[in-house]
Design a protein around this motif. Structure first.
Motif: not given
Length: 604
Positions: A408, A456, A460
């Motif tokens: 990430q 998440q 994203e």
């Protein structure tokens, strides 16, 4: 008398050896065997000294001079101090406290004397730690601040390196040199600084904690009293505090010093050699882990530097403000040299023998905000190198959460670098790199075990596809007429973004009845409403020559916009979380029905 004193000294030395050397080889089923042996020997020393165990008091002989009384009190206090440490090391905190307090009481009258000050400060350090570990941070703080105050008072009034506690039980010919006494006393004070840094951190006094941590690290280098790996991790941790304060020069210096000192931890053996020795294998794994942790701190440094540069350079629609860029470049050239010279004096680590090495690491990455693509790319490449270093240890097999966080971070590096890229096609390629690294992870993880991480990644990925769609629309709008390839790409990106936003929203549904929650939890409130808003906009961006399909997309878009308006009508917190989006949503709810009526008229 001489034989008696030799016996005292010999018994004391055997106690120290048992506690500090022999205890390392104690079996697992008797972890404190040598500590208990040391305790018995210390009690024997106390008996030989003629200490009265029950009261801990001794009538002073009026004929004795002050120095003799001080020396006798010091000897008894050292035994109490050592017993106190012994009990705390064997998890007997109350008994440990009792002995440590007894030691300080014996020395209270002489605490500023050459014979007693070091023992007194060490006892207070240990009482500070003991109370802090009990959760009584304020009491621990008082002991440690008292130790700090006494050190400063002693150095100001006397300054002569004091006697080390163990010296009280050594023959004259084994006494320490002034230089060694000084080094040991300074290390005692360094421990005071270290423990105070922890206490201030617990008390949320972050600035004070950082100052004490910095002083501790500097003193450890100066007096050569540190473990290289531990020192490097502490320096890297301190760098993150400076990072939060946007003190990039200080943060970089801490990280560069961490690299240099970590390299002193010893040669890393080959994995083949380590396999033959279990202890060596464990040490190797620890070294690799700590190295990867320092690498991750470097990654955060690079990300923050780029993100802060973006915030400074973006205009009101999130694009690069070219005019401001020119102004900042001119301003930086004028101010940079003076500021750097002035600030560096307060932050340097170590002596000249390591400073050149630290400087060499520092020179590989800037500490000023990058103002164009070339400068941003240099920071990006440094960050990417450290990403690769971190991934060597934090692999998906065995370190799932850490591995994904590293990936990430890599994605964020690409995202923020894309801001500086003026060519939209190249910018799209950077976002595509993000998708290539995130999408396989998202598909591989089981939401049952990694729900938050999956959310998440879904959000994203949706945002990344959304950003690419916007870029492709901007590219298409520059053409006289959009070609079929561009239209197909815009629709494909829009549908992929919708897919991942829907996956994120589906993860919020009740597992049993699959219903969307009537009231969203605080941690997902904004992401969920933004996802609804973006889906509405994406359906409006889908390009079709089929009027009926256009009408369907408009209706779907209106449904999502309407949901947002109705949800916010019943939740004041929701209004605060999506103020900008809500304003645009209300406008679309007012406009879309009229557009749909026009389209329906064309169909009939």
């Amino acid at each position: 008398m001489a034989d008696h004193w030799r016996r005292v000294c010999d018994t004391y030395q055997r106690a120290i050896a048992a506690s500090e050397v022999e205890s390392k080889d104690d079996p697992e089923n008797e972890p404190y065997r040598s500590k208990y042996r040391a305790r018995e020997l210390l009690r024997e020393v106390r008996a030989l000294l003629g200490a009265e165990e029950e009261s801990g008091e001794r009538q002073e002989d009026e004929a004795q001079d002050e120095d003799t009384q001080s020396m006798l009190a010091a000897r008894r206090a050292v035994i109490e101090y050592r017993l106190g440490v012994n009990h705390t090391e064997t998890e007997e905190m109350s008994a440990g406290e009792e002995h440590l307090v007894k030691g300080t009481r014996l020395l209270e009258r002489y605490r500023l004397s050459h014979d007693c000050v070091s023992t007194y400060i060490q006892a207070q350090n240990n009482l500070g730690i003991l109370w802090a570990e009990r959760g009584e941070i304020i009491i621990g703080q008082k002991y440690l601040e008292s130790a700090e105050s006494l050190y400063l008072q002693y150095m100001k009034k006397i300054g002569k390196p004091p006697v080390d506690p163990d010296e009280h039980f050594k023959p004259e010919e084994q006494k320490l040199t002034e230089q060694e006494r000084s080094k040991r006393f300074e290390r005692v004070y360094t421990h005071t600084m270290y423990y105070l840094a922890q206490v201030y951190k617990h008390l949320k006094q972050d600035e004070k904690s950082a100052q004490y941590c910095h002083t501790t690290l500097q003193r450890q280098l100066e007096y050569d009293g540190y473990n290289p790996v531990e020192w490097a991790i502490n320096a890297a941790t301190l760098s993150q505090y400076y990072l939060g304060k946007q003190c990039y020069m200080e943060s970089r210096h801490c990280l560069a010093a961490a690299n240099v000192i970590f390299s002193k931890a010893g040669q890393t053996p080959s994995p083949e050699a380590a396999k033959e020795d279990e202890a060596e294998q464990e040490r190797l794994d620890q070294l690799r882990q700590k190295r990867a942790q320092i690498a991750r701190c470097w990654v955060k440094y690079c990300i923050n530097l780029l993100q802060d540069a973006r915030k400074k350079l973006e205009d009101n629609i999130g694009e690069l403000d070219v005019e401001l860029q020119g102004e900042l470049k001119a301003k930086r050239r004028k101010e940079e040299d003076e500021n750097e010279k002035g600030r560096k004096k307060a932050v340097l680590f170590g002596s000249s023998d390591i400073y050149d090495s630290i400087l060499a690491v520092e020179e590989k990455v800037v500490c000023s905000l990058p103002l164009d693509f070339k400068e941003a790319r240099e920071v990006f490449l440094v960050g990417q190198n450290y990403i690769n270093e971190a991934k060597e240890y934090f692999q998906l097999d065995g370190h799932v959460t850490d591995h994904i966080e590293v990936i990430q971070d890599h994605s964020v590096l690409f995202k923020v670098l894309a801001f500086f890229e003026e060519d939209y096609e190249r910018r799209c390629k950077m976002h595509k790199r993000r998708i290539d690294m995130l999408e396989p992870l998202c598909m591989e993880l089981n939401p049952q075990y990694y729900l938050l991480i999956c959310r998440q990644l879904q959000f994203e990925l949706a945002d990344t596809y959304y950003e690419m769609m916007d870029l492709k629309v901007a590219i298409g709008n520059k053409l006289d007429e959009m070609d079929s390839h561009t239209i197909k790409k815009i629709n494909s990106l829009s549908q992929s973004a919708i897919k991942f936003y829907e996956m994120f929203l589906d993860s919020l549904r009740n597992p049993s009845d699959k219903k969307f929650p009537e009231k969203l939890q605080e941690d997902v409130l904004r992401p969920a409403l933004v996802a609804k808003f973006h889906i509405a906009r994406l359906y409006g961006k889908l390009i079709s020559s089929d009027l009926k399909k256009q009408l369907e997309n408009m209706q779907t878009s209106l449904n999502y916009y309407t949901f947002l308006v109705e949800y916010c009508a019943n939740d004041e917190e929701a209004v605060k979380s999506v103020e900008t989006e809500l304003e645009l949503t209300r406008a679309m709810v007012a406009l879309l029905p009229a557009r749909m009526e026009t389209l329906r008229a064309q169909l009939t």
